[in-house]
Enzyme design. Sequence first.
Site, PDB file in Angstrom:
ATOM      1  N   SER A 162      38.313 -16.100  11.837  1.00 22.94           N
ATOM      2  CA  SER A 162      39.292 -17.084  12.291  1.00 22.94           C
ATOM      3  C   SER A 162      40.230 -17.549  11.183  1.00 22.94           C
ATOM      4  O   SER A 162      41.307 -18.073  11.466  1.00 22.94           O
ATOM      5  CB  SER A 162      38.584 -18.300  12.909  1.00 22.94           C
ATOM      6  OG  SER A 162      37.801 -18.972  11.942  1.00 22.94           O
TER       7      SER A 162
ATOM      8  N   LYS B 294      38.307 -24.171  10.920  1.00 19.64           N
ATOM      9  CA  LYS B 294      39.637 -24.320  11.515  1.00 19.64           C
ATOM     10  C   LYS B 294      40.402 -25.396  10.743  1.00 19.64           C
ATOM     11  O   LYS B 294      39.798 -26.321  10.188  1.00 19.64           O
ATOM     12  CB  LYS B 294      39.547 -24.756  12.986  1.00 19.64           C
ATOM     13  CG  LYS B 294      38.904 -23.748  13.931  1.00 19.64           C
ATOM     14  CD  LYS B 294      39.771 -22.535  14.177  1.00 19.64           C
ATOM     15  CE  LYS B 294      39.200 -21.650  15.274  1.00 19.64           C
ATOM     16  NZ  LYS B 294      37.889 -21.088  14.926  1.00 19.64           N
TER      17      LYS B 294
END
Length: 246
Positions: A167, A205
């Site tokens: 990610s 994130k």
Amino acid sequence: MKPSAKDFGGYLKMLRQRCGMTVRELEDKSGVSHSYLTQMENGRRGVPSPDILKKLFEPLNTSYDDLMAAAGYLEPRVDNVYSELKNDSSMFLDMKGQYNVANKTLDLLQRNNESLLEDEVVQIPIYGEIKAGYNMIAEQNIIGYKVASKKEVSDGEYFYLIVKGDSMIDEGIREGYKVLVKRQSFVENGKIGVVIVNGDEATLKRVFYDGSNVILQASNKEIPPRVLSIGDVMIQGQVRSVVFDV
């Protein structure tokens, strides 16, 4: 970061020559094979394990901690290995810069020696898989420990987390890397957080706030941002640095 095999091999060769020993003589005194020692000195083997260093430090007339620091397992102590290298710097410099570790060492000595002397290391836990349901992190998840500068982690509780998934790959954070995380239940706006959503294992994130919502932004063009209610997100901590082994 650990030194390169070439850098450590040059340092090892310097210690051996300073003791007036041949490779064969070092083999006899340490029990480490001639071929292994030769390959290390020539930079054709990786940095040796702590078990190998235990066999070498006495024959090389140095300390185990000094060899561990030179190999990158411990933070270097200026009053030990680096002060030794300063005394022997002429030997290094006469070798036309072959041993880059000497130059790096001397630079460290010239830059704020007092702060380096005061610097200490602490053991930080490494967590593998972290899932929702725990009150932040749990001891059951510890898979090992890694040293960190005491100054770097003096403002709170820290842990390392092994990165899973891709990610954050566009920022160079790849699977298998470790991130140093400050344990806290919030993340500064725009910073990278260790986040759990819907019971999944922890992920990295960038966290942005929009009223009562949280925007989780991946650094991967194939993963769209997610907009969630603050109450649906569990923050495990904020990432301070990224570590990868070479």
